[in-house]
Scaffold this active site. Structure first.
Site, PDB file in Angstrom:
ATOM      1  N   CYS A  54      13.655  11.520   6.348  1.00  0.00           N
ATOM      2  CA  CYS A  54      13.641  11.104   7.760  1.00  0.00           C
ATOM      3  C   CYS A  54      14.997  11.387   8.389  1.00  0.00           C
ATOM      4  O   CYS A  54      15.110  11.549   9.589  1.00  0.00           O
ATOM      5  CB  CYS A  54      13.297   9.635   7.864  1.00  0.00           C
ATOM      6  SG  CYS A  54      14.307   8.599   6.822  1.00  0.00           S
ATOM      7  N   LYS A  81       0.902  -1.173   0.000  1.00  0.00           N
ATOM      8  CA  LYS A  81       0.000   0.000   0.000  1.00  0.00           C
ATOM      9  C   LYS A  81       0.935   1.216   0.000  1.00  0.00           C
ATOM     10  O   LYS A  81       1.467   1.605   1.035  1.00  0.00           O
ATOM     11  CB  LYS A  81      -0.866  -0.032   1.257  1.00  0.00           C
ATOM     12  CG  LYS A  81      -2.180   0.725   1.166  1.00  0.00           C
ATOM     13  CD  LYS A  81      -2.080   2.194   0.825  1.00  0.00           C
ATOM     14  CE  LYS A  81      -1.715   3.042   2.018  1.00  0.00           C
ATOM     15  NZ  LYS A  81      -1.451   4.462   1.636  1.00  0.00           N
ATOM     16  N   VAL A  92       1.588   7.530  13.321  1.00  0.00           N
ATOM     17  CA  VAL A  92       0.909   6.416  12.654  1.00  0.00           C
ATOM     18  C   VAL A  92       1.547   5.083  13.056  1.00  0.00           C
ATOM     19  O   VAL A  92       0.852   4.089  13.304  1.00  0.00           O
ATOM     20  CB  VAL A  92       0.908   6.600  11.118  1.00  0.00           C
ATOM     21  CG1 VAL A  92       0.392   5.363  10.412  1.00  0.00           C
ATOM     22  CG2 VAL A  92       0.070   7.813  10.725  1.00  0.00           C
ATOM     23  N   GLY A  93       2.867   5.062  13.162  1.00  0.00           N
ATOM     24  CA  GLY A  93       3.564   3.834  13.560  1.00  0.00           C
ATOM     25  C   GLY A  93       3.086   3.326  14.916  1.00  0.00           C
ATOM     26  O   GLY A  93       2.916   2.119  15.128  1.00  0.00           O
ATOM     27  N   GLU A 112       9.771   1.944  10.859  1.00  0.00           N
ATOM     28  CA  GLU A 112      10.806   2.962  10.613  1.00  0.00           C
ATOM     29  C   GLU A 112      10.094   4.296  10.651  1.00  0.00           C
ATOM     30  O   GLU A 112       9.245   4.562   9.802  1.00  0.00           O
ATOM     31  CB  GLU A 112      11.425   2.778   9.219  1.00  0.00           C
ATOM     32  CG  GLU A 112      12.209   1.513   9.020  1.00  0.00           C
ATOM     33  CD  GLU A 112      13.570   1.561   9.678  1.00  0.00           C
ATOM     34  OE1 GLU A 112      13.968   2.632  10.179  1.00  0.00           O
ATOM     35  OE2 GLU A 112      14.212   0.507   9.717  1.00  0.00           O
ATOM     36  N   GLY A 145       7.045   5.522   8.066  1.00  0.00           N
ATOM     37  CA  GLY A 145       6.219   6.730   8.059  1.00  0.00           C
ATOM     38  C   GLY A 145       6.380   7.464   9.376  1.00  0.00           C
ATOM     39  O   GLY A 145       7.407   7.340  10.042  1.00  0.00           O
ATOM     40  N   SER A 146       5.345   8.203   9.749  1.00  0.00           N
ATOM     41  CA  SER A 146       5.453   9.049  10.939  1.00  0.00           C
ATOM     42  C   SER A 146       5.335   8.213  12.218  1.00  0.00           C
ATOM     43  O   SER A 146       4.734   7.136  12.225  1.00  0.00           O
ATOM     44  CB  SER A 146       4.340  10.088  10.903  1.00  0.00           C
ATOM     45  OG  SER A 146       3.091   9.425  10.890  1.00  0.00           O
ATOM     46  N   GLU A 175       9.605  16.881  14.827  1.00  0.00           N
ATOM     47  CA  GLU A 175       9.974  16.734  13.415  1.00  0.00           C
ATOM     48  C   GLU A 175       9.164  17.741  12.591  1.00  0.00           C
ATOM     49  O   GLU A 175       7.935  17.743  12.641  1.00  0.00           O
ATOM     50  CB  GLU A 175       9.664  15.315  12.947  1.00  0.00           C
ATOM     51  CG  GLU A 175      10.182  15.024  11.563  1.00  0.00           C
ATOM     52  CD  GLU A 175       9.913  13.582  11.119  1.00  0.00           C
ATOM     53  OE1 GLU A 175       8.789  13.097  11.317  1.00  0.00           O
ATOM     54  OE2 GLU A 175      10.837  12.974  10.556  1.00  0.00           O
TER      55      GLU A 175
HETATM   56  P1  NAD Z   1       2.552   8.894   7.268  1.00  0.00           P
HETATM   57  O1  NAD Z   1       2.786   8.190   8.575  1.00  0.00           O
HETATM   58  O2  NAD Z   1       1.509   9.927   7.222  1.00  0.00           O
HETATM   59  O3  NAD Z   1       2.147   7.821   6.142  1.00  0.00           O
HETATM   60  C1  NAD Z   1       2.972   6.728   5.828  1.00  0.00           C
HETATM   61  C2  NAD Z   1       2.115   5.635   5.204  1.00  0.00           C
HETATM   62  O4  NAD Z   1       1.213   5.133   6.178  1.00  0.00           O
HETATM   63  C3  NAD Z   1       1.254   6.093   4.030  1.00  0.00           C
HETATM   64  O5  NAD Z   1       1.216   5.085   3.046  1.00  0.00           O
HETATM   65  C4  NAD Z   1      -0.117   6.272   4.666  1.00  0.00           C
HETATM   66  O6  NAD Z   1      -1.167   6.129   3.764  1.00  0.00           O
HETATM   67  C5  NAD Z   1      -0.121   5.133   5.674  1.00  0.00           C
HETATM   68  N1  NAD Z   1      -1.046   5.306   6.804  1.00  0.00           N
HETATM   69  C6  NAD Z   1      -1.484   6.470   7.360  1.00  0.00           C
HETATM   70  N2  NAD Z   1      -2.342   6.198   8.370  1.00  0.00           N
HETATM   71  C7  NAD Z   1      -2.440   4.853   8.458  1.00  0.00           C
HETATM   72  C8  NAD Z   1      -3.149   3.963   9.307  1.00  0.00           C
HETATM   73  N3  NAD Z   1      -3.946   4.410  10.284  1.00  0.00           N
HETATM   74  N4  NAD Z   1      -3.017   2.644   9.128  1.00  0.00           N
HETATM   75  C9  NAD Z   1      -2.214   2.156   8.167  1.00  0.00           C
HETATM   76  N5  NAD Z   1      -1.509   2.948   7.312  1.00  0.00           N
HETATM   77  C10 NAD Z   1      -1.608   4.279   7.469  1.00  0.00           C
HETATM   78  O7  NAD Z   1       3.954   9.444   6.812  1.00  0.00           O
HETATM   79  P2  NAD Z   1       4.327  10.306   5.509  1.00  0.00           P
HETATM   80  O8  NAD Z   1       3.838  11.698   5.699  1.00  0.00           O
HETATM   81  O9  NAD Z   1       3.921   9.570   4.282  1.00  0.00           O
HETATM   82  O10 NAD Z   1       5.922  10.282   5.591  1.00  0.00           O
HETATM   83  C11 NAD Z   1       6.659  11.147   6.382  1.00  0.00           C
HETATM   84  C12 NAD Z   1       7.097  10.457   7.663  1.00  0.00           C
HETATM   85  O11 NAD Z   1       7.803   9.262   7.362  1.00  0.00           O
HETATM   86  C13 NAD Z   1       8.079  11.292   8.469  1.00  0.00           C
HETATM   87  O12 NAD Z   1       7.761  11.199   9.834  1.00  0.00           O
HETATM   88  C14 NAD Z   1       9.419  10.634   8.184  1.00  0.00           C
HETATM   89  O13 NAD Z   1      10.406  10.828   9.171  1.00  0.00           O
HETATM   90  C15 NAD Z   1       9.017   9.208   8.082  1.00  0.00           C
HETATM   91  N6  NAD Z   1      10.019   8.433   7.353  1.00  0.00           N
HETATM   92  C16 NAD Z   1      10.804   7.575   8.058  1.00  0.00           C
HETATM   93  C17 NAD Z   1      11.791   6.851   7.416  1.00  0.00           C
HETATM   94  C18 NAD Z   1      12.664   5.885   8.174  1.00  0.00           C
HETATM   95  O14 NAD Z   1      13.236   5.012   7.543  1.00  0.00           O
HETATM   96  N7  NAD Z   1      12.806   5.996   9.471  1.00  0.00           N
HETATM   97  C19 NAD Z   1      11.968   7.006   6.040  1.00  0.00           C
HETATM   98  C20 NAD Z   1      11.156   7.908   5.351  1.00  0.00           C
HETATM   99  C21 NAD Z   1      10.174   8.600   6.018  1.00  0.00           C
END
Ligand code: NAD
Length: 496
Positions: A284, A175, A232-233, A250, A228-229, A385
């Site tokens: 990130c 996804k 959400v994680g 991550e 991701g963030s 962040e």
């Molecule tokens: P985000 O958390 O908003 O979304 C990431 C993904 O999760 C998207 O595909 C989104 O659709 C999905 N998502 C959102 N809510 C969800 C839920 N409730 N259940 C399941 N999936 C869900 O993050 P973003 O804005 O796309 O990316 C930016 C963030 O990602 C920043 O915090 C950045 O630091 C982090 N990031 C981390 C790394 C790493 O390796 N540590 C790498 C790149 C980005």
């Protein structure tokens, strides 16, 4: 009519079960509509999971070297289409061409690295404690893996997960982020062309709240790999905790570069500019804090401001542009809110702090490179962040304070120190609380054959890339072969 893209399930490009779609627009010019993508529902996700589940028993038995050969083919096809995909990616998410080429290159590197792993995927043999008995451990696949990815590395991050998952014998449902669905389509066209069997890889577009959440909750998904963030994680971890689903996370970062008084200032300057304003600060691992020794602070700040003011902003497809737009208007508003917070907290705005809306750029989500001085370690702009081109300068009196400030956030992804003192460099390597530390290099620039991830609220103990990613996507099985022909009891038969 805008192009309508599809999901990829059971080896076919298919529409979503409902007619609902979402738009994908160019962040450098929001009048440029790239296409419409299915706003998939839980039923679409269920169909993709069922396809992956059905394909698993056969794929798991394909010898790992053969699975690796498919990945070599994928790497070769990615190489052939690198330029085309990089250009499309810049249009889709805004970062400059040099960086989107790098993003595709990361996918290529990962394909070849994972392909080679097909002939390793080592287990261990070790002596058994009883006679006529053989002991070993082997890796076995986990099952159906759900992969959820962000938009800032639309090719690198999906491939970091997908290729090792496939190599280990798993089947997957991806996804991708709503802002970068087209890069995922290009990747899946290549997977299809490379001959990956039907059902082994599946792509479902849609929102996190709907399609993402359905994937996390699905009972036939054995593993969730999420980037991701942190917010959400955390939610995903809670859901997976309930069902004891394996989950690797991550997440966010608040990375810092330290510049000591003995540093090569010109080198440190290049690192700070690239780390803070590369990818418009949306990595990130971006440099969000600059920790300066008080002896060089004034000089270094002047050097930095002079260069940052000259950064060329614009459409990343123009090779002379150095910084593209933010990903969308919500991101721009969020960055701008942080700038107001910084001002209210008493930090001194040196440059930027405004939207960039000159000429044709009125149609994009541009923001000026922004630098705050007189930031204290506990201010929100030094703790949270921001994910934009905003750099906070914090002055310190010595090395010990620099490390303390660097460590003083909830995150622990990347870090950097510029110094010519080898003892300090080694102390920094030892004492910095982060998954990645660079000595005399910026906070960004990971290579795919080293572990990638962070400590504290950045991760949950796993590491992607390197050899460590294979621990995420495989289970260890210990195997004992007793050829003594009699019942032998460990810990009992050979006890004193
Ligand atoms: P985000 O958390 O908003 O979304 C990431 C993904 O999760 C998207 O595909 C989104 O659709 C999905 N998502 C959102 N809510 C969800 C839920 N409730 N259940 C399941 N999936 C869900 O993050 P973003 O804005 O796309 O990316 C930016 C963030 O990602 C920043 O915090 C950045 O630091 C982090 N990031 C981390 C790394 C790493 O390796 N540590 C790498 C790149 C980005």
């Amino acid at each position: 009519m805008p192009e309508r893209y599809k999901n990829y399930i059971r080896g076919k490009w298919v529409d979503g079960k409902t007619a609902k779609t979402f738009e994908n627009r160019n962040p450098a010019n929001h009048h440029d509509l790239i296409g419409l993508f299915p706003d998939s529902s839980a039923e679409d996700v269920a169909e993709a999971v069922a396809a992956a589940k059905k394909a698993f028993p056969k794929w798991r038995l394909v010898p790992a070297p053969k699975r690796g050969e498919v990945l070599y083919k994928v790497g070769e096809l990615l190489r052939q289409r690198k330029e085309e995909i990089a250009r499309m990616m810049t249009r889709e998410m805004g970062k400059i061409l040099k960086e989107t080429r790098g993003d595709v290159q990361e996918g290529i590197d990962t394909a070849f690295y994972a392909g080679g792993e097909g002939r390793r995927l080592f287990g261990e043999t070790t002596p058994a404690e009883l006679p006529d008995k053989f002991a070993m451990s082997v890796r076995v696949p986990v099952g159906v893996c759900g992969l959820i990815t962000p938009w800032n590395f639309p090719m690198a991050i999906p491939t970091w997960k997908l290729f090792p998952a496939l190599l280990c014998g798993n089947t997957v449902v991806l996804k991708p982020a709503e802002d970068t669905p087209l890069t995922a389509v290009k990747l899946f066209e290549i997977l299809e062309q490379a001959g990956i069997p039907s059902g082994v890889v599946n792509l479902v577009h849609g929102t996190g709240e709907q399609a993402g959440a359905a994937l996390v909750r699905h009972g036939d998904v054995q593993l969730i790999s999420f980037t991701g963030s942190t917010a959400v994680g955390r939610e995903i971890a809670a859901v997976c905790g309930q069902s004891l689903k394996r989950v690797s996370l991550e997440m966010g970062g608040k990375n810092a570069e330290i510049v000591m008084e003995d540093a090569d200032l010109n080198l440190a300057l290049e690192g700070a500019l690239w780390g803070a304003f590369g990818t418009t600060g949306q990595r990130c691992t971006a440099t969000s804090r600059l920790i300066l020794h008080r002896e060089i602070k004034k000089q270094f700040t002047e050097m930095l401001v002079e260069r940052a003011e000259k950064i060329r902003i614009g459409d990343g497809l123009d090779e002379t542009v150095e910084m593209g737009p933010l990903i969308n208007e919500a991101a721009r508003q969020s960055v701008h809110r942080y700038v107001q917070i910084g001002k209210q907290e008493g930090a001194r705005l040196l440059i930027g702090g405004t939207l960039y809306e000159e000429g044709q750029w009125i149609n994009g989500y541009f923001y000026k490179p922004t630098i705050f001085d007189q930031v204290t370690p506990t201010m929100r702009i030094a703790q949270e962040e921001i994910f934009g081109p905003v750099l906070s300068i914090i002055e310190v009196k010595n090395f010990e304070e620099a490390i303390e400030v660097l460590n003083g956030t909830p995150y622990g992804l990347s870090s950097s120190i510029y110094t010519r003192d080898v003892a300090r460099a080694f102390r920094a390597m030892r004492d910095i609380e982060a998954g990645i530390t660079y000595i005399n290099g910026p906070t960004i620039g990971a290579e795919v054959h080293l572990p990638f991830g962070g400590v504290k609220e950045t991760g949950n103990g796993h590491r992607e890339a390197g050899t460590t990613v294979y621990d995420i996507f495989s289970e260890w099985k210990s195997v004992y072969v007793d050829y003594s022909g009699k019942l032998q009891k460990a810990q009992i038969d050979n006890a004193e």
